[in-house]
Design a protein around this motif. Structure first.
Motif, short mmCIF file in Angstrom:
data_model
loop_
_atom_site.label_atom_id
_atom_site.label_comp_id
_atom_site.label_asym_id
_atom_site.label_seq_id
_atom_site.Cartn_x
_atom_site.Cartn_y
_atom_site.Cartn_z
N ARG A 90 0.86 -1.19 0.00
CA ARG A 90 0.00 0.00 0.00
C ARG A 90 0.89 1.23 0.00
O ARG A 90 1.95 1.24 0.63
N ARG A 91 0.43 2.27 -0.66
CA ARG A 91 1.21 3.51 -0.75
C ARG A 91 0.98 4.37 0.49
O ARG A 91 -0.16 4.56 0.91
N THR A 92 2.04 4.89 1.07
CA THR A 92 1.94 5.81 2.21
C THR A 92 2.88 6.97 1.97
O THR A 92 4.08 6.84 2.15
N GLY A 93 2.36 8.09 1.55
CA GLY A 93 3.20 9.27 1.32
C GLY A 93 4.19 9.02 0.21
O GLY A 93 3.84 8.90 -0.95
N ASN A 94 5.47 8.91 0.54
CA ASN A 94 6.49 8.67 -0.47
C ASN A 94 7.13 7.29 -0.34
O ASN A 94 8.15 7.02 -0.95
N THR A 95 6.53 6.40 0.45
CA THR A 95 7.05 5.05 0.58
C THR A 95 5.88 4.06 0.51
O THR A 95 4.76 4.43 0.22
N PHE A 96 6.16 2.79 0.79
CA PHE A 96 5.14 1.74 0.74
C PHE A 96 5.17 0.96 2.04
O PHE A 96 6.19 0.91 2.72
N LYS A 97 4.05 0.32 2.37
CA LYS A 97 3.99 -0.52 3.56
C LYS A 97 3.37 -1.87 3.19
O LYS A 97 2.64 -1.98 2.21
N ARG A 98 3.68 -2.89 3.99
CA ARG A 98 3.18 -4.23 3.76
C ARG A 98 2.97 -4.92 5.10
O ARG A 98 3.49 -4.47 6.12
N GLY A 99 2.25 -6.03 5.08
CA GLY A 99 2.12 -6.84 6.27
C GLY A 99 3.35 -7.70 6.48
O GLY A 99 4.12 -7.95 5.55
N ILE A 100 3.54 -8.17 7.70
CA ILE A 100 4.69 -9.02 8.01
C ILE A 100 4.29 -10.47 7.78
O ILE A 100 3.23 -10.92 8.23
N ALA A 101 5.14 -11.21 7.11
CA ALA A 101 4.84 -12.61 6.77
C ALA A 101 5.01 -13.51 7.98
O ALA A 101 5.74 -13.19 8.92
N GLY A 102 4.33 -14.66 7.96
CA GLY A 102 4.55 -15.68 8.98
C GLY A 102 3.46 -15.77 10.02
O GLY A 102 3.66 -16.39 11.06
N ARG A 103 2.29 -15.17 9.79
CA ARG A 103 1.24 -15.18 10.80
C ARG A 103 -0.03 -15.89 10.34
O ARG A 103 -1.00 -15.96 11.08
N LYS A 104 -0.06 -16.41 9.14
CA LYS A 104 -1.32 -16.93 8.59
C LYS A 104 -1.66 -18.33 9.09
O LYS A 104 -2.80 -18.62 9.42
N HIS A 105 -0.70 -19.24 9.12
CA HIS A 105 -1.00 -20.62 9.51
C HIS A 105 0.27 -21.27 10.03
O HIS A 105 1.37 -20.76 9.82
N GLY A 106 0.11 -22.42 10.69
CA GLY A 106 1.26 -23.16 11.21
C GLY A 106 1.89 -22.54 12.44
O GLY A 106 3.09 -22.64 12.65
N ASN A 107 1.08 -21.87 13.27
CA ASN A 107 1.62 -21.17 14.42
C ASN A 107 1.37 -21.89 15.74
O ASN A 107 1.59 -21.31 16.79
N ILE A 108 0.91 -23.13 15.70
CA ILE A 108 0.65 -23.86 16.94
C ILE A 108 1.99 -24.19 17.59
O ILE A 108 2.91 -24.68 16.96
#
Length: 98
Positions: free
Chosen positions: A49-67
């Motif tokens: 996603r665009r934020t001002g003059n840079t971009f942001k994203r979510g952090i990987a590793g939280r969707k599944h396999g976290n038991i």
């Protein structure tokens, strides 16, 4: 020789053909330029996603396999990360209209 080059003087490369575009007369067909649009990379558009003059994203590793993971390590994977300054040139090329 294809069938289309016989009937179309543009494909034959003859310079005696005068093209008309919106009332303007061009003596040389090579003076007409076509502006092509850049395409958005859809995989990148879903992740960044665009934020001002840079971009942001979510952090990987939280969707599944976290038991079995500790809450502390999972909490470190929450939130957003901003793009590295070295990667901004690539992101601007992949997302030209964002």
């Amino acid at each position: 020789m294809s069938m289309f080059s016989i009937f179309n003087p543009l494909l034959k490369g003859s310079n005696n053909f005068k093209a008309r575009f919106h009332g303007f007369l061009f003596n040389n067909v090579s003076t007409v330029t076509i502006r092509t649009l850049m395409k958005t990379h859809k995989g990148t558009a879903k992740r960044w996603r665009r934020t001002g003059n840079t971009f942001k994203r979510g952090i990987a590793g939280r969707k599944h396999g976290n038991i079995g993971w500790s809450h502390r390590s999972l909490k470190a994977l929450t939130g957003r990360k901003t793009a590295n300054s070295a990667y901004l040139k690539h992101l601007k090329r992949l997302l030209p209209y964002h």
